[in-house]
Design a protein around this motif. Structure first.
Motif, PDB file in Angstrom:
ATOM      1  N   TYR A  38       0.818  -1.420   0.055  1.00  0.00           N
ATOM      2  CA  TYR A  38       0.053  -0.108  -0.064  1.00  0.00           C
ATOM      3  C   TYR A  38       0.899   1.303   0.088  1.00  0.00           C
ATOM      4  O   TYR A  38       0.607   2.304  -0.900  1.00  0.00           O
ATOM      5  CB  TYR A  38      -0.903   0.100   1.226  1.00  0.00           C
ATOM      6  CG  TYR A  38      -1.890   1.191   1.618  1.00  0.00           C
ATOM      7  CD1 TYR A  38      -2.987   1.458   0.876  1.00  0.00           C
ATOM      8  CD2 TYR A  38      -1.248   2.118   2.675  1.00  0.00           C
ATOM      9  CE1 TYR A  38      -3.728   2.766   1.608  1.00  0.00           C
ATOM     10  CE2 TYR A  38      -1.783   3.143   2.979  1.00  0.00           C
ATOM     11  CZ  TYR A  38      -3.155   3.225   2.365  1.00  0.00           C
ATOM     12  OH  TYR A  38      -4.018   4.491   2.675  1.00  0.00           O
ATOM     13  N   ARG A  42       2.338   4.935  -3.024  1.00  0.00           N
ATOM     14  CA  ARG A  42       2.124   6.061  -2.721  1.00  0.00           C
ATOM     15  C   ARG A  42       3.241   6.933  -2.437  1.00  0.00           C
ATOM     16  O   ARG A  42       3.143   8.031  -2.092  1.00  0.00           O
ATOM     17  CB  ARG A  42       1.230   6.157  -1.411  1.00  0.00           C
ATOM     18  CG  ARG A  42      -0.082   5.775  -1.848  1.00  0.00           C
ATOM     19  CD  ARG A  42      -0.849   5.451  -0.490  1.00  0.00           C
ATOM     20  NE  ARG A  42      -2.544   5.094  -0.731  1.00  0.00           N
ATOM     21  CZ  ARG A  42      -3.063   4.274  -1.492  1.00  0.00           C
ATOM     22  NH1 ARG A  42      -2.154   3.319  -1.910  1.00  0.00           N
ATOM     23  NH2 ARG A  42      -4.318   4.206  -1.768  1.00  0.00           N
ATOM     24  N   LEU A 202      -2.742  12.898   5.429  1.00  0.00           N
ATOM     25  CA  LEU A 202      -3.273  12.982   4.152  1.00  0.00           C
ATOM     26  C   LEU A 202      -3.984  11.838   3.685  1.00  0.00           C
ATOM     27  O   LEU A 202      -5.013  12.069   2.854  1.00  0.00           O
ATOM     28  CB  LEU A 202      -1.791  12.698   3.376  1.00  0.00           C
ATOM     29  CG  LEU A 202      -0.831  13.723   3.434  1.00  0.00           C
ATOM     30  CD1 LEU A 202       0.472  13.470   2.610  1.00  0.00           C
ATOM     31  CD2 LEU A 202      -1.244  14.931   2.890  1.00  0.00           C
ATOM     32  N   GLU A 203      -3.968  10.730   4.612  1.00  0.00           N
ATOM     33  CA  GLU A 203      -4.783   9.792   4.193  1.00  0.00           C
ATOM     34  C   GLU A 203      -5.338   8.956   5.792  1.00  0.00           C
ATOM     35  O   GLU A 203      -4.197   8.912   6.742  1.00  0.00           O
ATOM     36  CB  GLU A 203      -4.404   8.426   3.291  1.00  0.00           C
ATOM     37  CG  GLU A 203      -4.003   8.899   1.958  1.00  0.00           C
ATOM     38  CD  GLU A 203      -3.743   7.939   1.058  1.00  0.00           C
ATOM     39  OE1 GLU A 203      -4.122   6.732   1.470  1.00  0.00           O
ATOM     40  OE2 GLU A 203      -3.032   8.074   0.060  1.00  0.00           O
ATOM     41  N   TYR A 204      -6.461   8.495   5.832  1.00  0.00           N
ATOM     42  CA  TYR A 204      -6.736   7.882   7.075  1.00  0.00           C
ATOM     43  C   TYR A 204      -8.067   6.900   6.855  1.00  0.00           C
ATOM     44  O   TYR A 204      -8.858   7.410   6.351  1.00  0.00           O
ATOM     45  CB  TYR A 204      -7.214   8.830   8.392  1.00  0.00           C
ATOM     46  CG  TYR A 204      -8.027   8.389   9.505  1.00  0.00           C
ATOM     47  CD1 TYR A 204      -7.315   7.130  10.010  1.00  0.00           C
ATOM     48  CD2 TYR A 204      -9.139   8.884  10.075  1.00  0.00           C
ATOM     49  CE1 TYR A 204      -8.128   6.610  11.243  1.00  0.00           C
ATOM     50  CE2 TYR A 204      -9.904   8.621  10.809  1.00  0.00           C
ATOM     51  CZ  TYR A 204      -9.253   7.431  11.609  1.00  0.00           C
ATOM     52  OH  TYR A 204      -9.943   6.766  12.506  1.00  0.00           O
ATOM     53  N   THR A 205      -7.661   5.812   7.193  1.00  0.00           N
ATOM     54  CA  THR A 205      -8.943   4.791   7.055  1.00  0.00           C
ATOM     55  C   THR A 205      -8.830   3.703   8.030  1.00  0.00           C
ATOM     56  O   THR A 205      -7.639   3.389   8.279  1.00  0.00           O
ATOM     57  CB  THR A 205      -8.669   4.233   5.450  1.00  0.00           C
ATOM     58  OG1 THR A 205      -9.790   3.229   5.172  1.00  0.00           O
ATOM     59  CG2 THR A 205      -7.372   3.520   5.200  1.00  0.00           C
TER      60      THR A 205
END
Length: 228
Positions: A38, A42, A202-205
């Motif tokens: 992942y 990126r 920037l990204e959070y899941t």
């Protein structure tokens, strides 16, 4: 499991260190994690990667094979020695190494991060601090040492990426359930990263399906944050 605190050691982590030293004597992983894959999709190759709590080093070796400059650190000398033997036997050369670092020691961690920052800048690279299945293995005190140190040492644009068990995972079945874990409040962590430590998330899941192992499907969070 009763957790024992030794002098000057955070609760739970002394027990954890002994557990992982024994675990790594008999356990080895070769295949990269899904989180490693992942993250690779990126980031650019102009990134120097530090894997904090690297364990058996499978992600670091995968990053290295893709052309990244990498260092894995862990508090377990057992696994650091094992990893260094693996890369020596494999004939790996520059741009990969493993070091024992006590992440709970602010002075020791700061010195290491400073060294890696100098190396990154010398190579004209950004720095990524990578952390898979580590935040939930340390207590709140050590987490604060880690994030405080990163906030002080990292330059604007450097990255922090983490995958960890959340509070939603606390009551789910575990394959390995005989060692210390802290289930992280991911919402609070995101808030702290942004408001206390001055990162831009920037990204959070979060959810399941990220890292299934022997029928266990843990509830995890993934975060990528940039120092601002």
């Amino acid at each position: 499991m009763q957790l024992v605190k030794e002098k000057n050691q955070p609760v739970g982590e002394t027990v954890n260190l002994a557990y992982w030293n024994e675990f790594y004597k008999r356990f080895y992983i070769e295949e990269e994690s899904t989180f490693c894959s992942y993250i690779k999709s990126r980031i650019d190759k102009d990134t120097l990667i530090i894997d904090i709590g690297c364990g058996t080093g499978q992600d670091i070796r995968s990053f290295y094979r893709e052309g990244f400059c990498v260092t894995g650190i862990d508090r377990s000398l057992e696994v650091i020695n094992s990893n260094n033997n693996v890369i020596k036997q494999a004939g790996y050369r520059d741009s990969i190494d493993f070091k024992q670092v006590d992440i709970s020691s602010e002075s020791e961690l700061s010195k290491f991060i400073q060294e890696k920052l100098e190396e990154a800048r010398g190579r004209k690279k950004k720095l990524l601090v990578y952390s898979r299945f580590f935040l939930h293995s340390i207590n709140q005190q050590t987490e604060e040492v880690l994030l405080k140190t990163l906030a002080k040492q990292l330059d604007n644009g450097d990255l922090f990426a983490a995958e960890f068990r959340t509070i939603e995972d606390a009551n789910k079945e575990k394959v390995y359930n005989n060692h210390y874990r802290r289930f992280v409040d991911s919402e609070q962590l995101v808030k702290n990263l942004e408001e206390v430590y001055r990162f831009e998330v920037l990204e959070y899941t979060k959810g399941t399906g990220f890292s299934i192992y022997k029928g266990e499907d843990p509830y995890l969070a993934r975060i990528i944050a940039r120092k601002s």
